[in-house]
Write a protein that holds these residues in place. Structure first.
Motif, short mmCIF file in Angstrom:
data_model
loop_
_atom_site.label_atom_id
_atom_site.label_comp_id
_atom_site.label_asym_id
_atom_site.label_seq_id
_atom_site.Cartn_x
_atom_site.Cartn_y
_atom_site.Cartn_z
N GLN A 198 0.88 4.16 -2.89
CA GLN A 198 0.68 5.51 -2.65
C GLN A 198 1.96 6.34 -3.32
O GLN A 198 1.88 7.32 -3.91
N LEU A 199 3.17 5.45 -3.10
CA LEU A 199 4.33 6.25 -3.69
C LEU A 199 4.25 6.30 -4.99
O LEU A 199 4.56 7.50 -5.71
N ALA A 213 11.97 6.45 1.30
CA ALA A 213 11.20 7.16 0.42
C ALA A 213 12.05 7.47 -0.97
O ALA A 213 11.39 7.44 -1.93
N CYS A 232 1.02 -1.31 -0.03
CA CYS A 232 0.21 -0.03 -0.08
C CYS A 232 0.97 1.38 -0.06
O CYS A 232 0.65 2.23 -0.84
N TRP A 233 1.74 1.21 0.68
CA TRP A 233 3.13 2.47 0.57
C TRP A 233 3.37 2.45 -0.60
O TRP A 233 3.73 3.53 -1.38
N GLU A 236 -0.22 0.45 9.61
CA GLU A 236 0.30 1.32 8.43
C GLU A 236 1.72 1.20 8.42
O GLU A 236 2.45 1.33 9.38
N PHE A 237 2.23 1.26 7.10
CA PHE A 237 3.80 1.10 6.99
C PHE A 237 4.15 2.97 6.75
O PHE A 237 3.60 3.35 5.68
N VAL A 238 4.98 3.18 7.62
CA VAL A 238 5.62 4.55 7.50
C VAL A 238 7.02 4.60 7.37
O VAL A 238 7.76 4.50 8.21
N PRO A 239 7.73 5.11 5.85
CA PRO A 239 8.89 4.81 5.77
C PRO A 239 9.65 6.00 6.42
O PRO A 239 9.11 7.25 6.43
#
Length: 191
Positions: free
Chosen positions: A28-29, A167, A24-25, A159-162
């Motif tokens: 979005q990216l 990024a 999902c990340w 949720e994955f938050v890099p």
């Protein structure tokens, strides 16, 4: 010419997997990148049985509806990002099975890898996956997003938050993926 279609493929199907959050990340990216029309493809939802076609996939004589459906999904893509964990120094069997189902549909398309794990960041899975991709005539990009100790990037909600480095690596991967996808699209059109 329309934007190329990028499929972000979730390589893990097991219950409790974290790959969907990572994918999902990536989705979005890729959407923020703006160079692709992005689709998320979850192999758990695709639900392919262990390869069960009587003929070699290169012949495209599919006898099962699930294979015809999978062929249609993969055929509409111009590029892929495979999101894979590392299982026992390699990538998941579900991902290998999904790749083995088809042949022609994968050819002359760029592929990027996002691997995740502990200290190894899933790099052994990515290394094992590359020769499989090249045997299917895909072109793996050099740039990749490798995520060590990935659990540190998961929130309490899953949720994955890099961090900034991940990024930036993901953006560089998408830039190169778009560059190769554009060139390979021309090659596929000529064929």
């Amino acid at each position: 010419m329309s934007q190329p279609v990028l499929q972000v493929v979730v390589g893990s199907t097991r219950p409790g997997r974290k790959g969907l959050a990572v994918a999902c990340w990536v989705q979005q990216l890729a959407e923020a990148h703006g160079g692709f029309d992005v689709e998320l493809v979850d192999l758990a939802e695709v639900g392919l049985p262990v390869f069960d076609e009587p003929d070699h996939p290169r012949l495209q004589r599919y006898t099962h509806q699930h294979t015809r459906d999978w062929s249609a999904v993969v055929s509409r893509a111009d590029a892929f990002v495979f999101v894979t964990p590392e299982y026992n120094h390699s990538f998941p069997a579900a991902l290998k099975n999904a790749l083995d189902y088809l042949h022609v549909e994968w050819a002359d398309k760029a592929a990027a890898l996002v691997s995740y794990g502990g200290v190894s960041a899933g790099l052994r899975a990515a290394t094992a996956l590359k020769p499989v991709l090249t045997s299917l005539r895909m072109v793996p990009v050099v740039e990749a997003a490798t995520i060590p100790f990935f659990q540190q990037f998961l929130t309490e909600d899953g949720e994955f938050v890099p961090n900034d480095q991940l990024a930036a690596g993901g953006k560089a991967m998408l830039d190169e993926l778009l560059r190769l996808t554009t060139a390979l699209r021309t090659l596929r059109a000529a064929a």
